[in-house]
Design a protein around this motif. Structure first.
Motif, PDB file in Angstrom:
ATOM      1  N   VAL A 126      39.830   8.309  22.253  1.00 52.53           N
ATOM      2  CA  VAL A 126      39.255   9.406  23.017  1.00 52.53           C
ATOM      3  C   VAL A 126      38.233  10.157  22.173  1.00 52.53           C
ATOM      4  O   VAL A 126      37.129  10.454  22.598  1.00 52.53           O
ATOM      5  CB  VAL A 126      40.363  10.368  23.499  1.00 52.53           C
ATOM      6  N   ALA A 127      38.622  10.439  20.910  1.00 55.65           N
ATOM      7  CA  ALA A 127      37.713  11.171  20.034  1.00 55.65           C
ATOM      8  C   ALA A 127      36.439  10.369  19.782  1.00 55.65           C
ATOM      9  O   ALA A 127      35.343  10.915  19.809  1.00 55.65           O
ATOM     10  CB  ALA A 127      38.412  11.477  18.716  1.00 55.65           C
ATOM     11  N   ARG A 128      36.578   9.076  19.524  1.00 59.16           N
ATOM     12  CA  ARG A 128      35.401   8.252  19.236  1.00 59.16           C
ATOM     13  C   ARG A 128      34.424   8.267  20.393  1.00 59.16           C
ATOM     14  O   ARG A 128      33.236   8.515  20.208  1.00 59.16           O
ATOM     15  CB  ARG A 128      35.837   6.808  18.933  1.00 59.16           C
ATOM     16  N   ASN A 129      34.916   8.006  21.590  1.00 58.44           N
ATOM     17  CA  ASN A 129      34.006   7.906  22.728  1.00 58.44           C
ATOM     18  C   ASN A 129      33.404   9.257  23.103  1.00 58.44           C
ATOM     19  O   ASN A 129      32.254   9.336  23.516  1.00 58.44           O
ATOM     20  CB  ASN A 129      34.742   7.305  23.931  1.00 58.44           C
ATOM     21  N   ARG A 130      34.175  10.326  22.951  1.00 57.42           N
ATOM     22  CA  ARG A 130      33.606  11.634  23.235  1.00 57.42           C
ATOM     23  C   ARG A 130      32.522  11.980  22.211  1.00 57.42           C
ATOM     24  O   ARG A 130      31.499  12.570  22.557  1.00 57.42           O
ATOM     25  CB  ARG A 130      34.712  12.697  23.224  1.00 57.42           C
ATOM     26  N   TRP A 131      32.752  11.644  20.940  1.00 54.75           N
ATOM     27  CA  TRP A 131      31.730  11.896  19.921  1.00 54.75           C
ATOM     28  C   TRP A 131      30.491  11.045  20.169  1.00 54.75           C
ATOM     29  O   TRP A 131      29.355  11.518  20.006  1.00 54.75           O
ATOM     30  CB  TRP A 131      32.288  11.620  18.525  1.00 54.75           C
ATOM     31  N   VAL A 132      30.684   9.786  20.557  1.00 54.76           N
ATOM     32  CA  VAL A 132      29.534   8.916  20.847  1.00 54.76           C
ATOM     33  C   VAL A 132      28.778   9.457  22.057  1.00 54.76           C
ATOM     34  O   VAL A 132      27.540   9.463  22.097  1.00 54.76           O
ATOM     35  CB  VAL A 132      29.998   7.466  21.088  1.00 54.76           C
ATOM     36  N   SER A 133      29.525   9.931  23.064  1.00 53.62           N
ATOM     37  CA  SER A 133      28.882  10.524  24.238  1.00 53.62           C
ATOM     38  C   SER A 133      28.041  11.733  23.847  1.00 53.62           C
ATOM     39  O   SER A 133      26.883  11.859  24.254  1.00 53.62           O
ATOM     40  CB  SER A 133      29.952  10.938  25.253  1.00 53.62           C
ATOM     41  N   PHE A 176      26.795  10.137  29.886  1.00 51.60           N
ATOM     42  CA  PHE A 176      27.638  10.504  31.021  1.00 51.60           C
ATOM     43  C   PHE A 176      28.790   9.510  31.190  1.00 51.60           C
ATOM     44  O   PHE A 176      29.924   9.893  31.486  1.00 51.60           O
ATOM     45  CB  PHE A 176      26.812  10.552  32.305  1.00 51.60           C
ATOM     46  N   VAL A 177      28.505   8.228  31.009  1.00 56.91           N
ATOM     47  CA  VAL A 177      29.535   7.211  31.159  1.00 56.91           C
ATOM     48  C   VAL A 177      30.625   7.382  30.109  1.00 56.91           C
ATOM     49  O   VAL A 177      31.823   7.371  30.410  1.00 56.91           O
ATOM     50  CB  VAL A 177      28.907   5.803  31.070  1.00 56.91           C
ATOM     51  N   LEU A 178      30.233   7.556  28.852  1.00 56.80           N
ATOM     52  CA  LEU A 178      31.221   7.685  27.788  1.00 56.80           C
ATOM     53  C   LEU A 178      32.036   8.963  27.932  1.00 56.80           C
ATOM     54  O   LEU A 178      33.225   8.993  27.600  1.00 56.80           O
ATOM     55  CB  LEU A 178      30.523   7.652  26.425  1.00 56.80           C
ATOM     56  N   TRP A 179      31.403  10.027  28.409  1.00 57.72           N
ATOM     57  CA  TRP A 179      32.145  11.273  28.588  1.00 57.72           C
ATOM     58  C   TRP A 179      33.161  11.154  29.723  1.00 57.72           C
ATOM     59  O   TRP A 179      34.247  11.727  29.666  1.00 57.72           O
ATOM     60  CB  TRP A 179      31.176  12.408  28.875  1.00 57.72           C
ATOM     61  N   ALA A 234      26.821  12.386  20.940  1.00 61.04           N
ATOM     62  CA  ALA A 234      25.693  11.933  20.126  1.00 61.04           C
ATOM     63  C   ALA A 234      24.582  11.351  21.001  1.00 61.04           C
ATOM     64  O   ALA A 234      23.390  11.596  20.768  1.00 61.04           O
ATOM     65  CB  ALA A 234      26.165  10.906  19.112  1.00 61.04           C
ATOM     66  N   ALA A 235      24.957  10.582  22.034  1.00 59.57           N
ATOM     67  CA  ALA A 235      23.955   9.991  22.925  1.00 59.57           C
ATOM     68  C   ALA A 235      23.201  11.073  23.698  1.00 59.57           C
ATOM     69  O   ALA A 235      21.975  11.032  23.824  1.00 59.57           O
ATOM     70  CB  ALA A 235      24.625   9.015  23.897  1.00 59.57           C
ATOM     71  N   LEU A 236      23.933  12.062  24.216  1.00 62.19           N
ATOM     72  CA  LEU A 236      23.275  13.137  24.954  1.00 62.19           C
ATOM     73  C   LEU A 236      22.385  13.968  24.038  1.00 62.19           C
ATOM     74  O   LEU A 236      21.269  14.356  24.415  1.00 62.19           O
ATOM     75  CB  LEU A 236      24.327  14.031  25.618  1.00 62.19           C
ATOM     76  N   SER A 237      22.852  14.230  22.815  1.00 67.66           N
ATOM     77  CA  SER A 237      22.027  14.983  21.862  1.00 67.66           C
ATOM     78  C   SER A 237      20.780  14.206  21.482  1.00 67.66           C
ATOM     79  O   SER A 237      19.682  14.774  21.370  1.00 67.66           O
ATOM     80  CB  SER A 237      22.846  15.314  20.607  1.00 67.66           C
ATOM     81  N   ALA A 238      20.943  12.890  21.295  1.00 71.14           N
ATOM     82  CA  ALA A 238      19.790  12.061  20.970  1.00 71.14           C
ATOM     83  C   ALA A 238      18.778  12.051  22.107  1.00 71.14           C
ATOM     84  O   ALA A 238      17.564  12.063  21.884  1.00 71.14           O
ATOM     85  CB  ALA A 238      20.239  10.637  20.650  1.00 71.14           C
ATOM     86  N   ALA A 239      19.274  12.037  23.348  1.00 74.49           N
ATOM     87  CA  ALA A 239      18.366  12.059  24.500  1.00 74.49           C
ATOM     88  C   ALA A 239      17.561  13.352  24.533  1.00 74.49           C
ATOM     89  O   ALA A 239      16.345  13.340  24.741  1.00 74.49           O
ATOM     90  CB  ALA A 239      19.170  11.912  25.794  1.00 74.49           C
ATOM     91  N   VAL A 240      18.234  14.476  24.286  1.00 71.80           N
ATOM     92  CA  VAL A 240      17.534  15.755  24.276  1.00 71.80           C
ATOM     93  C   VAL A 240      16.518  15.818  23.146  1.00 71.80           C
ATOM     94  O   VAL A 240      15.367  16.228  23.312  1.00 71.80           O
ATOM     95  CB  VAL A 240      18.546  16.919  24.159  1.00 71.80           C
ATOM     96  N   GLY A 241      16.940  15.380  21.944  1.00 71.31           N
ATOM     97  CA  GLY A 241      16.031  15.408  20.806  1.00 71.31           C
ATOM     98  C   GLY A 241      14.836  14.494  20.985  1.00 71.31           C
ATOM     99  O   GLY A 241      13.704  14.865  20.663  1.00 71.31           O
ATOM    100  N   LEU A 242      15.077  13.292  21.504  1.00 73.98           N
ATOM    101  CA  LEU A 242      13.987  12.343  21.727  1.00 73.98           C
ATOM    102  C   LEU A 242      13.015  12.857  22.775  1.00 73.98           C
ATOM    103  O   LEU A 242      11.795  12.715  22.643  1.00 73.98           O
ATOM    104  CB  LEU A 242      14.565  10.993  22.156  1.00 73.98           C
ATOM    105  N   ALA A 243      13.559  13.483  23.833  1.00 76.68           N
ATOM    106  CA  ALA A 243      12.689  14.045  24.873  1.00 76.68           C
ATOM    107  C   ALA A 243      11.835  15.173  24.304  1.00 76.68           C
ATOM    108  O   ALA A 243      10.636  15.262  24.587  1.00 76.68           O
ATOM    109  CB  ALA A 243      13.534  14.546  26.038  1.00 76.68           C
ATOM    110  N   ALA A 244      12.441  16.026  23.486  1.00 73.20           N
ATOM    111  CA  ALA A 244      11.683  17.131  22.900  1.00 73.20           C
ATOM    112  C   ALA A 244      10.602  16.618  21.959  1.00 73.20           C
ATOM    113  O   ALA A 244       9.473  17.107  21.946  1.00 73.20           O
ATOM    114  CB  ALA A 244      12.636  18.064  22.153  1.00 73.20           C
TER     115      ALA A 244
END
Length: 252
Positions: free
Chosen positions: A90-97, A65-68, A99-109
């Motif tokens: 802008v592109a780097r931080n949005r991609w990292v954001s 959320f912070v990076l986005w 990636a972080a959100l996707s990792a959170a969803v994947g790790l939770a699943a």
């Protein structure tokens, strides 16, 4: 109790700073709060793995959320990524954001594993859940169609008025009603389906206090408000009664 403490604690660790908008002006305070309060929530169960995995999920969500929110204000990395449609920091931080959100969803699943799958399958196949979900959707969106049809004559009368303060005020009053109507019908259905008509009455009282038309809106806006509210009440009441009856609960 362990599951409740961890679930509520980590939800608070992410949602409280979001509610305070710390992901905007104070981004690192949000990350720090999530980490510290999340650690407090999982600390009694530090000898187990899943609570710490859940904490990592919360931290990744917070970071995402912070990076986005700050795509161009975070410190630059030591490399550059250039794509056809998104370039620079802008592109780097949005991609990292992302990636972080996707990792959170994947790790939770992954952490939830078979338990979440079994519960999800149980909910998916539950007749009661399907009945209430379908009834809620009919109430919210079908009730919107009912309200639109019922208020159509008044809407035509308002649009036929001569241009002036009353017409502009009435049109502005009507244009702000769609989102409020969706929320109103959703809350009415939820409370009525839960067997709490008193709480549903409070929703109507709150709407009346916040959105009641004034003299400057004219009598047409008052008619629009009354007819639309009654249509929403009818849709929510009928669908909640039907759903409760279908699953064997008392009608109210």
């Amino acid at each position: 109790m362990e599951t409740a403490r961890v679930s509520f604690g980590l939800a608070a660790a992410v949602l409280i700073p979001l509610g305070l908008a710390w992901h905007g002006p104070r981004p690192w305070r949000m990350v720090a709060f999530t980490a510290l309060y999340g650690a407090y929530a999982v600390l009694p169960y530090g000898d187990e793995g899943k609570p710490w995995i859940a904490l990592c999920v919360a931290a990744l969500l917070s970071l995402g959320f912070v990076l986005w929110k700050h795509p161009a204000d975070m410190p630059a990395f030591a490399f550059s990524v250039t794509l056809p449609l998104m370039v620079g920091r802008v592109a780097r931080n949005r991609w990292v954001s992302a990636a972080a959100l996707s990792a959170a969803v994947g790790l939770a699943a992954w952490s939830a594993g078979p338990t979440a799958g079994a519960r999800g399958r149980e909910l998916l196949l539950s007749d009661g859940v399907a009945v209430f979900l379908s009834a809620a959707l009919i109430s919210v969106f079908g009730g919107g169609a009912l309200a639109k049809t019922a208020t159509a004559p008044v809407r035509r009368e308002i649009l036929a008025l001569e241009d002036g303060p009353e017409r502009r005020a009435a049109v502005e009053f009507m244009s702000a009603g769609r989102a409020i109507g969706l929320l109103e019908r959703g809350l009415l259905f939820a409370f009525l389906a839960a067997g709490q008509p008193e709480a549903a009455a409070l929703v109507l009282a709150a709407k009346s206090l916040a959105r009641v038309p004034t003299s400057e809106h004219g009598k047409h806006a008052s008619e629009y408000f009354l007819i639309g509210t009654l249509a929403s009440v009818i849709a929510s009441l009928v669908m909640s009664m039907a759903a409760r009856t279908a699953v064997g609960l008392p009608i109210l």
